[in-house]
Design a protein around this motif. Structure first.
Motif, PDB file in Angstrom:
ATOM      1  N   UNK A  39       0.810  -1.226   0.000  1.00 30.99           N
ATOM      2  CA  UNK A  39       0.000   0.000   0.000  1.00 30.99           C
ATOM      3  C   UNK A  39       0.840   1.271   0.000  1.00 30.99           C
ATOM      4  N   UNK A  40       2.152   1.125   0.240  1.00 30.68           N
ATOM      5  CA  UNK A  40       3.027   2.296   0.286  1.00 30.68           C
ATOM      6  C   UNK A  40       2.797   3.153   1.513  1.00 30.68           C
ATOM      7  N   UNK A  41       2.535   2.505   2.662  1.00 30.90           N
ATOM      8  CA  UNK A  41       2.304   3.207   3.923  1.00 30.90           C
ATOM      9  C   UNK A  41       3.202   2.616   4.998  1.00 30.90           C
ATOM     10  N   UNK A  42       3.258   3.263   6.144  1.00 32.86           N
ATOM     11  CA  UNK A  42       4.031   2.751   7.270  1.00 32.86           C
ATOM     12  C   UNK A  42       3.319   1.533   7.867  1.00 32.86           C
ATOM     13  N   UNK A  43       4.087   0.590   8.374  1.00 27.24           N
ATOM     14  CA  UNK A  43       3.505  -0.616   8.981  1.00 27.24           C
ATOM     15  C   UNK A  43       2.565  -0.247  10.125  1.00 27.24           C
ATOM     16  N   UNK A  44       2.884   0.825  10.838  1.00 28.80           N
ATOM     17  CA  UNK A  44       2.025   1.243  11.954  1.00 28.80           C
ATOM     18  C   UNK A  44       0.654   1.730  11.473  1.00 28.80           C
ATOM     19  N   UNK A  45       0.557   2.143  10.222  1.00 30.72           N
ATOM     20  CA  UNK A  45      -0.725   2.612   9.672  1.00 30.72           C
ATOM     21  C   UNK A  45      -1.643   1.465   9.270  1.00 30.72           C
ATOM     22  N   UNK A  46      -1.102   0.274   9.101  1.00 35.38           N
ATOM     23  CA  UNK A  46      -1.918  -0.876   8.699  1.00 35.38           C
ATOM     24  C   UNK A  46      -2.980  -1.158   9.750  1.00 35.38           C
ATOM     25  N   UNK A  47      -2.621  -1.028  11.016  1.00 35.42           N
ATOM     26  CA  UNK A  47      -3.589  -1.235  12.094  1.00 35.42           C
ATOM     27  C   UNK A  47      -4.770  -0.286  11.986  1.00 35.42           C
ATOM     28  N   UNK A  48      -4.511   0.945  11.556  1.00 38.48           N
ATOM     29  CA  UNK A  48      -5.598   1.917  11.368  1.00 38.48           C
ATOM     30  C   UNK A  48      -6.513   1.483  10.229  1.00 38.48           C
ATOM     31  N   UNK A  49      -5.928   0.967   9.157  1.00 38.32           N
ATOM     32  CA  UNK A  49      -6.740   0.440   8.053  1.00 38.32           C
ATOM     33  C   UNK A  49      -7.619  -0.690   8.559  1.00 38.32           C
ATOM     34  N   UNK A  50      -7.016  -1.598   9.332  1.00 43.67           N
ATOM     35  CA  UNK A  50      -7.765  -2.744   9.836  1.00 43.67           C
ATOM     36  C   UNK A  50      -8.892  -2.307  10.757  1.00 43.67           C
ATOM     37  N   UNK A  51      -8.646  -1.340  11.617  1.00 50.09           N
ATOM     38  CA  UNK A  51      -9.685  -0.850  12.524  1.00 50.09           C
ATOM     39  C   UNK A  51     -10.871  -0.296  11.745  1.00 50.09           C
ATOM     40  N   UNK A  52     -10.582   0.443  10.685  1.00 53.10           N
ATOM     41  CA  UNK A  52     -11.651   1.014   9.861  1.00 53.10           C
ATOM     42  C   UNK A  52     -12.406  -0.095   9.124  1.00 53.10           C
ATOM     43  N   UNK A  53     -11.687  -1.106   8.654  1.00 51.57           N
ATOM     44  CA  UNK A  53     -12.328  -2.251   7.993  1.00 51.57           C
ATOM     45  C   UNK A  53     -13.251  -2.958   8.979  1.00 51.57           C
ATOM     46  N   UNK A  54     -12.761  -3.186  10.204  1.00 56.55           N
ATOM     47  CA  UNK A  54     -13.582  -3.841  11.230  1.00 56.55           C
ATOM     48  C   UNK A  54     -14.872  -3.056  11.455  1.00 56.55           C
ATOM     49  N   UNK A  55     -14.733  -1.738  11.579  1.00 54.32           N
ATOM     50  CA  UNK A  55     -15.885  -0.892  11.847  1.00 54.32           C
ATOM     51  C   UNK A  55     -16.893  -0.967  10.705  1.00 54.32           C
ATOM     52  N   UNK A  56     -16.408  -0.877   9.482  1.00 50.42           N
ATOM     53  CA  UNK A  56     -17.311  -0.875   8.337  1.00 50.42           C
ATOM     54  C   UNK A  56     -18.011  -2.219   8.142  1.00 50.42           C
ATOM     55  N   UNK A  57     -17.317  -3.320   8.477  1.00 53.19           N
ATOM     56  CA  UNK A  57     -17.915  -4.646   8.300  1.00 53.19           C
ATOM     57  C   UNK A  57     -18.651  -5.134   9.542  1.00 53.19           C
ATOM     58  N   UNK A  58     -18.428  -4.464  10.677  1.00 54.51           N
ATOM     59  CA  UNK A  58     -19.028  -4.923  11.926  1.00 54.51           C
ATOM     60  C   UNK A  58     -18.285  -6.121  12.493  1.00 54.51           C
ATOM     61  N   UNK A  59     -16.978  -6.188  12.237  1.00 53.39           N
ATOM     62  CA  UNK A  59     -16.154  -7.322  12.673  1.00 53.39           C
ATOM     63  C   UNK A  59     -15.433  -7.018  13.974  1.00 53.39           C
TER      64      UNK A  59
END
Length: 120
Positions: A39-59
Motif C-alpha cells: 500500500x506504500x504506507x508505514x507498517x504502523x498505519x496498517x492497524x488503522x486500516x484494519x480498525x476502519x475495515x472492522x468498523x465498516x464490516x461490523x467485525x
C-alpha cells in the motif's frame, strides 16, 4: 444511552479500494509489513486500516472481517466477470470493471433469449 459515535455494527459506507486491497492481502496471509509495502504506507498505519475495515464490516477481528467479507461476496474470486461480480461491485460502491460489465451484458442477453424462447 448509545450515541452515533459509540454505535457498534456494520457501517453503511463501502470499503475504499485501499481498504479492500488491505483486506484481501490480510485474507491471503500477508503480514502488516507486507501490507504496508503493497500500500506504500508505514507498517504502523496498517492497524488503522484494519480498525476502519472492522468498523465498516461490523467485525471484531481480522479473521472475523475476512469471514464476513467472504460471506457477503466482497472477497470471492468467482464473483468477477459475471452477473454476481457486477452486483458485488455495486455492493462495494464501485464502478464495475469492464470484465464484470461484459459478464452482466451476457447475463442479461441470456435471460432475454430465455424469455423469448419460452414465449415462442
Amino acid at each position: 444511552m448509545t450515541t452515533p459515535s459509540s454505535r457498534r455494527g456494520p457501517s453503511s459506507r463501502p470499503l475504499t479500494p485501499r481498504q479492500l486491497k488491505a483486506l484481501h492481502l490480510a485474507a491471503t496471509g500477508h503480514t502488516h509489513q507486507q501490507i504496508a509495502g503493497q500500500l506504500g504506507i508505514a507498517a504502523s498505519s496498517v492497524g488503522k486500516f484494519h480498525t476502519e475495515i472492522f468498523r465498516k464490516l461490523g467485525a471484531k477481528s481480522m479473521p472475523h472481517a475476512v469471514h464476513l467479507a467472504w460471506q457477503s461476496g466482497i472477497l470471492r474470486r468467482e464473483r468477477h466477470g459475471d452477473h454476481a461480480g457486477y452486483a458485488a461491485h455495486h455492493y462495494r460502491g464501485e464502478t464495475p470493471c469492464d470484465l464484470c460489465k461484459a459478464g452482466e451484458r451476457k447475463y442479461r442477453n441470456d435471460r432475454r433469449n430465455q424469455t423469448k424462447e419460452q414465449a415462442a
